[in-house]
Scaffold this active site. Sequence first.
Site, PDB file in Angstrom:
ATOM      1  N   TYR A 131     150.413   4.776  55.463  1.00  0.00           N
ATOM      2  CA  TYR A 131     149.205   5.170  56.202  1.00  0.00           C
ATOM      3  C   TYR A 131     148.748   6.578  55.776  1.00  0.00           C
ATOM      4  O   TYR A 131     147.550   6.824  55.565  1.00  0.00           O
ATOM      5  CB  TYR A 131     149.531   5.119  57.695  1.00  0.00           C
ATOM      6  CG  TYR A 131     148.371   5.355  58.627  1.00  0.00           C
ATOM      7  CD1 TYR A 131     147.396   4.371  58.816  1.00  0.00           C
ATOM      8  CD2 TYR A 131     148.256   6.542  59.341  1.00  0.00           C
ATOM      9  CE1 TYR A 131     146.336   4.580  59.695  1.00  0.00           C
ATOM     10  CE2 TYR A 131     147.213   6.753  60.222  1.00  0.00           C
ATOM     11  CZ  TYR A 131     146.258   5.769  60.402  1.00  0.00           C
ATOM     12  OH  TYR A 131     145.211   5.986  61.269  1.00  0.00           O
ATOM     13  N   ALA A 150     134.416  -2.860  64.322  1.00  0.00           N
ATOM     14  CA  ALA A 150     133.785  -2.291  65.524  1.00  0.00           C
ATOM     15  C   ALA A 150     133.939  -3.146  66.773  1.00  0.00           C
ATOM     16  O   ALA A 150     133.362  -2.834  67.805  1.00  0.00           O
ATOM     17  CB  ALA A 150     132.298  -2.049  65.251  1.00  0.00           C
ATOM     18  N   SER A 151     134.737  -4.197  66.702  1.00  0.00           N
ATOM     19  CA  SER A 151     134.815  -5.040  67.903  1.00  0.00           C
ATOM     20  C   SER A 151     135.672  -4.400  68.999  1.00  0.00           C
ATOM     21  O   SER A 151     135.535  -4.720  70.163  1.00  0.00           O
ATOM     22  CB  SER A 151     135.337  -6.434  67.547  1.00  0.00           C
ATOM     23  OG  SER A 151     136.546  -6.330  66.851  1.00  0.00           O
ATOM     24  N   SER A 206     142.422  10.360  59.190  1.00  0.00           N
ATOM     25  CA  SER A 206     143.415  10.586  60.254  1.00  0.00           C
ATOM     26  C   SER A 206     144.104  11.923  60.041  1.00  0.00           C
ATOM     27  O   SER A 206     144.263  12.384  58.897  1.00  0.00           O
ATOM     28  CB  SER A 206     144.473   9.480  60.223  1.00  0.00           C
ATOM     29  OG  SER A 206     145.576   9.822  61.050  1.00  0.00           O
ATOM     30  N   ILE A 241     144.484   9.139  69.588  1.00  0.00           N
ATOM     31  CA  ILE A 241     143.391   8.634  70.408  1.00  0.00           C
ATOM     32  C   ILE A 241     143.880   7.373  71.125  1.00  0.00           C
ATOM     33  O   ILE A 241     144.548   6.527  70.504  1.00  0.00           O
ATOM     34  CB  ILE A 241     142.155   8.292  69.531  1.00  0.00           C
ATOM     35  CG1 ILE A 241     141.796   9.466  68.579  1.00  0.00           C
ATOM     36  CG2 ILE A 241     140.964   7.882  70.393  1.00  0.00           C
ATOM     37  CD1 ILE A 241     141.401  10.765  69.240  1.00  0.00           C
ATOM     38  N   LYS A 273     145.123   7.519  54.161  1.00  0.00           N
ATOM     39  CA  LYS A 273     144.159   8.400  54.836  1.00  0.00           C
ATOM     40  C   LYS A 273     143.950   9.710  54.065  1.00  0.00           C
ATOM     41  O   LYS A 273     142.848  10.257  54.046  1.00  0.00           O
ATOM     42  CB  LYS A 273     144.612   8.676  56.273  1.00  0.00           C
ATOM     43  CG  LYS A 273     144.616   7.425  57.161  1.00  0.00           C
ATOM     44  CD  LYS A 273     143.230   6.802  57.285  1.00  0.00           C
ATOM     45  CE  LYS A 273     143.178   5.713  58.328  1.00  0.00           C
ATOM     46  NZ  LYS A 273     141.832   5.146  58.515  1.00  0.00           N
ATOM     47  N   ALA A 290     149.278   8.094  52.927  1.00  0.00           N
ATOM     48  CA  ALA A 290     148.715   8.036  51.572  1.00  0.00           C
ATOM     49  C   ALA A 290     147.291   7.477  51.621  1.00  0.00           C
ATOM     50  O   ALA A 290     146.380   7.984  50.958  1.00  0.00           O
ATOM     51  CB  ALA A 290     149.592   7.167  50.678  1.00  0.00           C
TER      52      ALA A 290
HETATM   53  P1  NAP Z   1     142.438  -0.519  66.522  1.00  0.00           P
HETATM   54  O1  NAP Z   1     142.248  -0.412  67.997  1.00  0.00           O
HETATM   55  O2  NAP Z   1     143.677  -1.120  65.979  1.00  0.00           O
HETATM   56  O3  NAP Z   1     141.156  -1.265  65.913  1.00  0.00           O
HETATM   57  C1  NAP Z   1     141.069  -1.434  64.521  1.00  0.00           C
HETATM   58  C2  NAP Z   1     139.801  -2.186  64.213  1.00  0.00           C
HETATM   59  O4  NAP Z   1     139.732  -2.370  62.793  1.00  0.00           O
HETATM   60  C3  NAP Z   1     139.772  -3.571  64.843  1.00  0.00           C
HETATM   61  O5  NAP Z   1     138.462  -3.859  65.258  1.00  0.00           O
HETATM   62  C4  NAP Z   1     140.188  -4.467  63.676  1.00  0.00           C
HETATM   63  O6  NAP Z   1     139.702  -5.784  63.759  1.00  0.00           O
HETATM   64  C5  NAP Z   1     139.507  -3.744  62.532  1.00  0.00           C
HETATM   65  N1  NAP Z   1     140.046  -4.134  61.239  1.00  0.00           N
HETATM   66  C6  NAP Z   1     141.289  -3.937  60.759  1.00  0.00           C
HETATM   67  N2  NAP Z   1     141.392  -4.456  59.529  1.00  0.00           N
HETATM   68  C7  NAP Z   1     140.182  -4.998  59.231  1.00  0.00           C
HETATM   69  C8  NAP Z   1     139.667  -5.690  58.115  1.00  0.00           C
HETATM   70  N3  NAP Z   1     140.422  -5.947  57.039  1.00  0.00           N
HETATM   71  N4  NAP Z   1     138.373  -6.087  58.131  1.00  0.00           N
HETATM   72  C9  NAP Z   1     137.584  -5.822  59.207  1.00  0.00           C
HETATM   73  N5  NAP Z   1     138.031  -5.201  60.304  1.00  0.00           N
HETATM   74  C10 NAP Z   1     139.320  -4.791  60.323  1.00  0.00           C
HETATM   75  O7  NAP Z   1     142.349   0.904  65.832  1.00  0.00           O
HETATM   76  P2  NAP Z   1     141.606   2.254  66.296  1.00  0.00           P
HETATM   77  O8  NAP Z   1     142.611   3.092  66.955  1.00  0.00           O
HETATM   78  O9  NAP Z   1     140.336   1.942  66.967  1.00  0.00           O
HETATM   79  O10 NAP Z   1     141.347   2.905  64.871  1.00  0.00           O
HETATM   80  C11 NAP Z   1     140.074   2.923  64.231  1.00  0.00           C
HETATM   81  C12 NAP Z   1     140.166   3.817  63.006  1.00  0.00           C
HETATM   82  O11 NAP Z   1     140.566   5.126  63.416  1.00  0.00           O
HETATM   83  C13 NAP Z   1     141.215   3.350  61.986  1.00  0.00           C
HETATM   84  O12 NAP Z   1     140.759   3.608  60.678  1.00  0.00           O
HETATM   85  C14 NAP Z   1     142.414   4.236  62.300  1.00  0.00           C
HETATM   86  O13 NAP Z   1     143.245   4.386  61.182  1.00  0.00           O
HETATM   87  C15 NAP Z   1     141.712   5.529  62.676  1.00  0.00           C
HETATM   88  N6  NAP Z   1     142.523   6.424  63.493  1.00  0.00           N
HETATM   89  C16 NAP Z   1     142.953   6.062  64.728  1.00  0.00           C
HETATM   90  C17 NAP Z   1     143.710   6.943  65.467  1.00  0.00           C
HETATM   91  C18 NAP Z   1     144.212   6.633  66.832  1.00  0.00           C
HETATM   92  O14 NAP Z   1     144.941   7.450  67.385  1.00  0.00           O
HETATM   93  N7  NAP Z   1     143.858   5.506  67.450  1.00  0.00           N
HETATM   94  C19 NAP Z   1     144.027   8.188  64.930  1.00  0.00           C
HETATM   95  C20 NAP Z   1     143.572   8.524  63.672  1.00  0.00           C
HETATM   96  C21 NAP Z   1     142.811   7.634  62.958  1.00  0.00           C
HETATM   97  P3  NAP Z   1     140.585  -6.988  64.415  1.00  0.00           P
HETATM   98  O15 NAP Z   1     140.246  -6.986  65.883  1.00  0.00           O
HETATM   99  O16 NAP Z   1     140.117  -8.186  63.683  1.00  0.00           O
HETATM  100  O17 NAP Z   1     142.026  -6.656  64.149  1.00  0.00           O
END
Ligand code: NAP
Length: 247
Positions: free
Chosen positions: A155, A13-14, A142, A188, A159, A157
């Site tokens: 990815y 969530a950061s 996703s 997004i 999701k 597989a």
């Molecule tokens: P993002 O900007 O890359 O952020 C991912 C977050 O997950 C970061 O805070 C990261 O922390 C954290 N993270 C990754 N691996 C981790 C671990 N092992 N332990 C704890 N934290 C971890 O991604 P996002 O776009 O916000 O995506 C969030 C979720 O939505 C994901 O599950 C992604 O697959 C899903 N999603 C995103 C999209 C899109 O278009 N953006 C579309 C469909 C689904 P760090 O800062 O430490 O790396």
Amino acid sequence: MKFSGKNVLITGASRGIGAEIARVLAGYGLKVWINYRSKPEVADALKAEIESSGGKAAVIEFDVTNEEAFIQGLQAIVQSDGELSYIVNNAGITNDKLALRMKTEDFTKVLEANLLSCFIGCREGLKLMSKQRFGAVVNIASIVGERGNLGQTNYAASKGGVIAMSKSFAYEGASRNVRFNCITPGFIQTDMTEALSDEIKEQYQKTIPLGRLGQSAEVAQAVAFLLSDGASYITGEVLKVNGGLYM
Ligand code: NAP
């Protein structure tokens, strides 16, 4: 929106979608636990931002792929607040390559980060929430888990697994008043999609009926609904937040 629960853990969530989920849920009055694995300063800044707007927040560090650390994190939350009402399993990664070039390790690492971590969150959440006879979990899957994607066999597989697994948890949690649902975001605007070339983004944009990429806040509002009392009869559901890209 009305919430009978009082607190929520959001993994990863950061930044990105997770950070926005924290902001939105804090705005609805929940105490948000901001999980991070790196950059404590960013998580602390989000906590300070939420508190300065009158919300309640705490930070908690663990890597979701580390089972022991994940379980300890959940225990620390319950020790602090006496309960955990909701979990949003949001942390996730990509590691895109055409399948023919994908090493087995590229595949398993993504499965571990996206699917196994979500399993741990759901299982441990169900244990805690069963005792309370109340709780809800939202897993961030996703669109790629619904329709597949070039260069994303790992990815997709992971999701697709999250979607099927959430429905199975929904069966197991139902008699204990614990609901499990999924959100399937489309494209997004976050760091994850920022990594794509402008050309690819423009191509996608043309195929999205609403004609634009989505915002994290639009995913966060859908998460809030599925956790809220308004969704009390919804479990095992998959809510698409994709601008019509996949109907
Ligand atoms: P993002 O900007 O890359 O952020 C991912 C977050 O997950 C970061 O805070 C990261 O922390 C954290 N993270 C990754 N691996 C981790 C671990 N092992 N332990 C704890 N934290 C971890 O991604 P996002 O776009 O916000 O995506 C969030 C979720 O939505 C994901 O599950 C992604 O697959 C899903 N999603 C995103 C999209 C899109 O278009 N953006 C579309 C469909 C689904 P760090 O800062 O430490 O790396």
